[in-house]
Scaffold this active site. Structure first.
Site, PDB file in Angstrom:
ATOM      1  N   ASP A  85      38.383  31.218  42.896  1.00 46.61           N
ATOM      2  CA  ASP A  85      38.005  30.523  44.125  1.00 46.61           C
ATOM      3  C   ASP A  85      37.803  29.033  43.862  1.00 46.61           C
ATOM      4  OD1 ASP A  85      36.956  29.765  46.548  1.00 46.61           O
ATOM      5  OD2 ASP A  85      34.986  30.665  46.196  1.00 46.61           O
ATOM      6  N   SER A  88      34.288  27.242  45.183  1.00 50.05           N
ATOM      7  CA  SER A  88      32.933  27.442  44.657  1.00 50.05           C
ATOM      8  C   SER A  88      33.000  27.307  43.137  1.00 50.05           C
ATOM      9  CB  SER A  88      32.374  28.816  45.059  1.00 50.05           C
ATOM     10  OG  SER A  88      33.060  29.860  44.393  1.00 50.05           O
ATOM     11  N   ASN A  90      30.669  29.091  40.654  1.00 50.25           N
ATOM     12  CA  ASN A  90      29.966  30.040  39.787  1.00 50.25           C
ATOM     13  C   ASN A  90      30.812  31.262  39.481  1.00 50.25           C
ATOM     14  OD1 ASN A  90      27.615  28.649  41.490  1.00 50.25           O
ATOM     15  ND2 ASN A  90      26.796  29.322  39.521  1.00 50.25           N
ATOM     16  N   TRP A  92      30.429  35.227  39.018  1.00 48.39           N
ATOM     17  CA  TRP A  92      29.517  36.372  39.122  1.00 48.39           C
ATOM     18  C   TRP A  92      30.283  37.681  39.125  1.00 48.39           C
ATOM     19  CZ3 TRP A  92      29.870  39.765  43.145  1.00 48.39           C
ATOM     20  CH2 TRP A  92      30.253  39.302  44.413  1.00 48.39           C
ATOM     21  N   TYR A 126      24.416  34.091  52.115  1.00 47.31           N
ATOM     22  CA  TYR A 126      25.618  34.128  52.929  1.00 47.31           C
ATOM     23  C   TYR A 126      25.201  34.259  54.378  1.00 47.31           C
ATOM     24  CZ  TYR A 126      28.218  34.732  48.642  1.00 47.31           C
ATOM     25  OH  TYR A 126      28.754  34.552  47.416  1.00 47.31           O
ATOM     26  N   ASP A 266      41.233  25.149  49.111  1.00 46.50           N
ATOM     27  CA  ASP A 266      40.341  26.268  48.822  1.00 46.50           C
ATOM     28  C   ASP A 266      41.098  27.589  48.778  1.00 46.50           C
ATOM     29  OD1 ASP A 266      38.296  28.072  48.597  1.00 46.50           O
ATOM     30  OD2 ASP A 266      37.343  27.584  50.502  1.00 46.50           O
ATOM     31  N   THR A 269      39.563  30.675  50.778  1.00 46.92           N
ATOM     32  CA  THR A 269      39.613  30.769  52.240  1.00 46.92           C
ATOM     33  C   THR A 269      41.028  31.138  52.633  1.00 46.92           C
ATOM     34  OG1 THR A 269      37.839  29.183  52.673  1.00 46.92           O
ATOM     35  CG2 THR A 269      39.483  29.405  54.377  1.00 46.92           C
TER      36      THR A 269
END
Ligand SMILES: *[C@@H]1O[C@H](CO)[C@@H](O)[C@H](O)[C@H]1NC(C)=O
Ligand SMILES: *[C@@H]1O[C@H](CO)[C@@H](O)[C@H](O)[C@H]1NC(C)=O
Ligand SMILES: *[C@@H]1O[C@H](CO)[C@@H](O)[C@H](O)[C@H]1NC(C)=O
Length: 379
Positions: A85, A88, A90, A92, A126, A266, A269
């Site tokens: 992505d 963003s 991070n 996880w 979110y 992005d 998206t």
């Protein structure tokens, strides 16, 4: 033993031949809207809350995310499919301590010899609730390249992702935007790859396949020149948070349709997104009507697709055109206009989000070293 040695030598030779360029297959899954329909669930569409978090907190809901690829965490490797992505920062993955992670594979730190405990609380909000857990450190492996000492979040609560996560193919997220928007300021995977001198060149690039039967490709450490035609058009970044560039103009039939001059690229998206008021006018210009199930989305009469005008995004003085057939998504006989209104608050916004609809048409190079984006029409 012998055959694996031969295979190893062969792989080493192939990798050497590619000068360290890593290729990671990127799969396309059904859109969530299609999955909802097949499961007789009510359509929810994007919540529009994705970027609602303000300047430095990336807030995604991933309800339309469609592209994912493999990574592993730990030693021996534990495998996950993640969304790579660029919106963003991070990493996880779901934790073995998670009780609402459905059927996703779970990271179990007790089974990894390279795990280092950290335990700092990790929390992203979110639209629909929290996604939270705690920080751990381990080896993260992407395309055979192992990044040491990677801080990441072990997620033990996915409530905020709702059905998007329960039904989605992705287990986690690997953020590829800049460290400035990394929650808890954790160094990003790509930043660590560069810092640990794992790459021949500090770049990565995306080729997103239009059809779910064919893999797309992300390359790390170089560019795959077989995936585009002509030469790459480079546009300098105007800030290093999201992958942000100046949008010189956005026109339809030669007329400007927005006064917003910022765009981000992005991969997380799926659609094109921009200020709600602009999007409403653009929808009306192309003959799209508000979708009764979700007024933030628009439908277009499928028979009109061949006569739709081009969308023309101008960046770095070059025009990037998206034709009607490429900005309409036929979802079970309903033609959706692939543009939605998202109002990103200042100071990050207002901005246009060029998501997968754009990247499917233009091979996109994320040039970390030279702080620029490169685009060329896909092959
Ligand atoms: C998740 O981890 C956090 C931080 O360690 C902890 O406070 C919380 O109770 C855990 N939640 C669940 C549902 O296990
Ligand atoms: C634990 O993680 C945080 C990021 O959330 C980081 O700032 C900190 O340095 C880490 N602690 C250790 C001991 O690695
Ligand atoms: C870009 O498109 C506009 C009209 O949409 C046209 O006037 C302009 O000449 C084009 N620029 C280039 C560099 O092709």
């Amino acid at each position: 033993m012998r055959s694996s040695l031969v295979l190893f030598t062969l792989l080493a030779a192939v990798n050497a031949g590619r000068a360290g360029l890593l290729r990671i297959p990127i799969r396309k899954m059904q859109s969530l809207n299609d999955i909802y329909r097949e499961n007789n669930l009510q359509y929810v569409g994007p919540t529009g809350a994705k970027y609602a978090g303000g300047a430095d907190v990336p807030i995604h809901d991933y309800s339309n995310a469609q592209y994912y690829g493999p990574i592993s965490v730990g030693s021996p490797p534990q495998n996950f499919n993640v969304i790579f992505d660029t919106g963003s920062s991070n990493l996880w993955v779901p934790s073995s301590t998670c009780s609402n992670c459905g059927t996703h594979p779970l990271y179990d730190s007790s089974k990894s010899s390279t795990y280092v405990q950290n335990g700092t609380v990790f929390d992203i909000r979110y639209g629909s609730g929290p996604v939270s857990g705690f920080v751990s450190e381990d080896v993260a492996t992407v395309g055979g390249l192992s990044v040491k000492y990677q801080l990441f979040a072990e997620i033990n609560n996915t409530q905020g992702l709702g059905l998007a996560y329960k039904l989605g193919k992705f287990d986690g997220i690997l953020g590829m935007a800049w460290p400035t928007i990394s929650v808890n300021k954790m160094p990003t995977v790509f930043e660590n790859m560069v810092g640990q001198k794992l790459l021949p060149q500090p770049v990565f690039a995306f080729y997103l396949s239009s059809d779910s039967g064919t893999d797309g490709e992300m390359t790390i450490g170089g560019i795959d020149s077989t995936k585009y035609t002509g030469s790459l058009q480079y546009v300098p970044l105007t800030s290093q948070d999201y992958w942000t560039v100046q949008l010189d103009s956005f026109t339809i039939n030669g007329a400007s349709v927005t006064s917003t001059t910022k765009a981000i690229l992005d991969t997380g998206t799926s659609l094109l997104a921009g200020p709600t008021d602009d999007v409403k006018k653009i929808a009306s210009t192309v003959g799209a009507k508000p979708f009764f199930l979700n007024p933030k989305e628009f439908t277009i009469d499928c028979s009109k697709v061949p006569t739709l005008p081009d969308l023309v995004f101008t960046m770095g003085g070059a025009n990037f055109t998206i034709a009607g057939k490429d900005y309409v998504i036929n979802s079970g006989g309903t033609c959706l206009f692939a543009m939605t209104g998202i109002d990103v608050p200042a100071p990050a916004g207002p901005l246009w989000i060029l998501g997968d609809v754009f990247i499917r048409q233009y091979y996109t190079v994320f040039d970390w070293g030279q702080k620029r984006l490169g685009f060329a029409p896909v092959n």
